[in-house]
Design a protein around this motif. Structure first.
Motif, mmCIF file in Angstrom:
data_model
loop_
_atom_site.group_PDB
_atom_site.id
_atom_site.type_symbol
_atom_site.label_atom_id
_atom_site.label_comp_id
_atom_site.label_asym_id
_atom_site.label_seq_id
_atom_site.Cartn_x
_atom_site.Cartn_y
_atom_site.Cartn_z
ATOM 1 N N ASP A 1 -5.416 6.042 -10.171
ATOM 2 C CA ASP A 1 -6.520 5.939 -11.126
ATOM 3 C C ASP A 1 -6.012 5.522 -12.503
ATOM 4 N N GLU A 2 -4.937 6.149 -12.958
ATOM 5 C CA GLU A 2 -4.393 5.841 -14.280
ATOM 6 C C GLU A 2 -3.884 4.407 -14.350
ATOM 7 N N ALA A 3 -3.148 3.988 -13.323
ATOM 8 C CA ALA A 3 -2.610 2.625 -13.306
ATOM 9 C C ALA A 3 -3.725 1.603 -13.225
ATOM 10 N N SER A 4 -4.783 1.921 -12.477
ATOM 11 C CA SER A 4 -5.920 1.018 -12.382
ATOM 12 C C SER A 4 -6.598 0.853 -13.733
ATOM 13 N N GLN A 5 -6.736 1.952 -14.456
ATOM 14 C CA GLN A 5 -7.336 1.879 -15.788
ATOM 15 C C GLN A 5 -6.461 1.079 -16.744
ATOM 16 N N ALA A 6 -5.157 1.230 -16.623
ATOM 17 C CA ALA A 6 -4.235 0.545 -17.530
ATOM 18 C C ALA A 6 -4.165 -0.951 -17.253
ATOM 19 N N LEU A 7 -4.287 -1.329 -15.988
ATOM 20 C CA LEU A 7 -4.075 -2.730 -15.615
ATOM 21 C C LEU A 7 -5.364 -3.489 -15.317
ATOM 22 N N GLY A 8 -6.380 -2.784 -14.847
ATOM 23 C CA GLY A 8 -7.607 -3.471 -14.453
ATOM 24 C C GLY A 8 -7.458 -4.286 -13.184
ATOM 25 N N GLU A 9 -6.398 -4.003 -12.394
ATOM 26 C CA GLU A 9 -6.159 -4.728 -11.152
ATOM 27 C C GLU A 9 -6.326 -3.796 -9.962
ATOM 28 N N THR A 10 -6.224 -4.336 -8.755
ATOM 29 C CA THR A 10 -6.393 -3.552 -7.542
ATOM 30 C C THR A 10 -5.092 -2.841 -7.185
ATOM 31 N N LEU A 11 -5.190 -1.544 -6.938
ATOM 32 C CA LEU A 11 -4.046 -0.711 -6.585
ATOM 33 C C LEU A 11 -4.217 -0.175 -5.167
ATOM 34 N N HIS A 12 -3.097 -0.042 -4.451
ATOM 35 C CA HIS A 12 -3.133 0.491 -3.092
ATOM 36 C C HIS A 12 -2.049 1.536 -2.898
ATOM 37 N N MET A 13 -2.312 2.447 -1.963
ATOM 38 C CA MET A 13 -1.284 3.300 -1.374
ATOM 39 C C MET A 13 -1.296 3.054 0.119
ATOM 40 N N GLY A 14 -0.107 2.884 0.703
ATOM 41 C CA GLY A 14 -0.019 2.658 2.132
ATOM 42 C C GLY A 14 1.089 3.485 2.749
ATOM 43 N N ARG A 15 1.012 3.662 4.064
ATOM 44 C CA ARG A 15 2.009 4.451 4.807
ATOM 45 C C ARG A 15 2.478 3.654 6.018
ATOM 46 N N LEU A 16 3.780 3.669 6.242
ATOM 47 C CA LEU A 16 4.351 2.986 7.392
ATOM 48 C C LEU A 16 3.947 3.713 8.662
ATOM 49 N N ASP A 17 3.421 2.980 9.620
ATOM 50 C CA ASP A 17 2.991 3.538 10.903
ATOM 51 C C ASP A 17 3.455 2.589 11.987
ATOM 52 N N GLY A 18 4.620 2.882 12.550
ATOM 53 C CA GLY A 18 5.200 1.960 13.518
ATOM 54 C C GLY A 18 5.621 0.682 12.833
ATOM 55 N N ARG A 19 5.104 -0.449 13.306
ATOM 56 C CA ARG A 19 5.430 -1.746 12.714
ATOM 57 C C ARG A 19 4.387 -2.200 11.706
ATOM 58 N N ASP A 20 3.422 -1.343 11.429
ATOM 59 C CA ASP A 20 2.342 -1.691 10.510
ATOM 60 C C ASP A 20 2.355 -0.771 9.296
ATOM 61 N N VAL A 21 1.562 -1.166 8.315
ATOM 62 C CA VAL A 21 1.259 -0.298 7.177
ATOM 63 C C VAL A 21 -0.227 0.008 7.220
ATOM 64 N N ALA A 22 -0.547 1.293 7.123
ATOM 65 C CA ALA A 22 -1.945 1.718 7.066
ATOM 66 C C ALA A 22 -2.302 1.999 5.609
ATOM 67 N N TYR A 23 -3.430 1.463 5.151
ATOM 68 C CA TYR A 23 -3.878 1.648 3.770
ATOM 69 C C TYR A 23 -4.613 2.980 3.654
ATOM 70 N N LEU A 24 -4.146 3.842 2.765
ATOM 71 C CA LEU A 24 -4.686 5.192 2.629
ATOM 72 C C LEU A 24 -5.515 5.391 1.374
ATOM 73 N N ALA A 25 -5.323 4.556 0.377
ATOM 74 C CA ALA A 25 -6.099 4.675 -0.867
ATOM 75 C C ALA A 25 -6.136 3.314 -1.544
ATOM 76 N N THR A 26 -7.269 3.005 -2.177
ATOM 77 C CA THR A 26 -7.450 1.740 -2.882
ATOM 78 C C THR A 26 -8.256 1.979 -4.146
ATOM 79 N N ARG A 27 -7.846 1.338 -5.213
ATOM 80 C CA ARG A 27 -8.621 1.313 -6.443
ATOM 81 C C ARG A 27 -8.916 -0.139 -6.753
ATOM 82 N N GLU A 28 -10.193 -0.501 -6.827
ATOM 83 C CA GLU A 28 -10.588 -1.893 -6.982
ATOM 84 C C GLU A 28 -10.323 -2.417 -8.383
ATOM 85 N N SER A 29 -10.105 -3.713 -8.462
ATOM 86 C CA SER A 29 -9.944 -4.394 -9.739
ATOM 87 C C SER A 29 -11.207 -4.274 -10.578
ATOM 88 N N HIS A 30 -11.036 -4.202 -11.901
ATOM 89 C CA HIS A 30 -12.189 -4.228 -12.801
ATOM 90 C C HIS A 30 -12.944 -5.546 -12.677
#
Length: 268
Positions: A104-133
């Motif tokens: 949330d803080e980084a999204s407010q500072a940058l105004g861009e889209t932020l993600h958190m992801g977790r490695l799951d086998g050979r893929d990354v699963a997206y667990l959180a997203t903050r949309e761009s302003h």
């Protein structure tokens, strides 16, 4: 082609329950199809089970909300209880709860889209997203999976691992003309990531989008990462420096705030 499952020697050497494995395979198959509903015969063929057995399993899951069907009863898709279970996972995961405020803080500072992801086998699963302003919508969403070699999140996490853990198949799956499709090019990129301290995805996952990814090293090797995605049209050298500075600081604060091992329940 039938989905591969473990047939023996599971956790602690316990043999898996065939009916449970088949149920999970079916739900994973329906989830992977997204907005493409499946017919009974398609599912029976894909999982190599008798049509009658597949029909009985589908009806059981429909009655419990894990699978849905259309008015004709001939098309099947993932049900709402899958969403409820996924939401419960996110709400109960201590790492996701830890990271969200910093996104949330980084999204407010940058105004861009932020993600958190977790490695799951050979893929990354997206667990959180903050949309761009600017609300420039990309393809990534909570619950979406992407091959780890494709984007900033996955490459940040692959760089934390030995080359022996790279995907064994080659050519690697390409999502854009910029995706790494050979082990040699991917390995060179990961080496640069280790030296730099973060990954860069230059239109490898989505055309027109550049991403910067940072592994979260509260686990060893890192399982989670955060990233910032920005349109090429808005990316200047100065903007890139600003993004890297903000996300690096967010990473440092997240790692510092993570409780020591044993302070909370963390799942394998």
């Amino acid at each position: 082609m039938r989905l591969m499952t473990q047939t023996a020697g599971g956790a602690g050497g316990v043999r898996e329950v065939k009916s449970a494995a088949r149920t999970v395979e079916l739900l994973e198959l329906l989830a992977a199809r997204g907005d493409r509903p499946a017919r009974l015969q398609e599912l029976a063929d894909e999982l190599e089970v008798p049509r009658s057995s597949m029909y009985a399993l589908l009806q059981t899951l429909i009655s419990r909300g894990w699978v849905r069907t259309d008015l004709t009863g001939s098309l099947y898709g993932i049900g709402i209880h899958a969403l409820l279970a996924g939401t419960s996972y996110l709400d109960s995961d201590p790492r996701v709860r830890l990271v969200r405020p910093y996104l949330d803080e980084a999204s407010q500072a940058l105004g861009e889209t932020l993600h958190m992801g977790r490695l799951d086998g050979r893929d990354v699963a997206y667990l959180a997203t903050r949309e761009s302003h600017e609300y420039l919508r990309t393809i990534t969403r909570v619950g979406r999976r992407l091959p780890a070699h494709v984007g900033a999140l996955g490459k940040a996490l692959l760089a934390e691992r030995p080359e022996a853990e790279l995907p064994p198949e080659e050519p690697l799956k390409a999502l854009t003309p910029h995706t790494h499709t050979t082990h040699a090019s991917l390995a060179a990129d990961l080496a640069a990531t280790r030296t730099r301290g973060y990954s860069i995805d230059r239109e490898e996952g989505v055309l027109g989008i550049v991403g910067f990814g940072f592994a979260l090293r509260y686990d060893r090797p890192a399982q989670d990462a955060i990233s910032c995605s920005v349109p090429v049209a808005r990316l200047t050298p100065e903007r890139e420096d600003r993004i890297v500075t903000v996300i690096r600081e967010a990473r440092s604060r997240i790692e510092a705030a993570a409780p020591a091992a044993g302070g909370a329940t963390y799942w394998r």
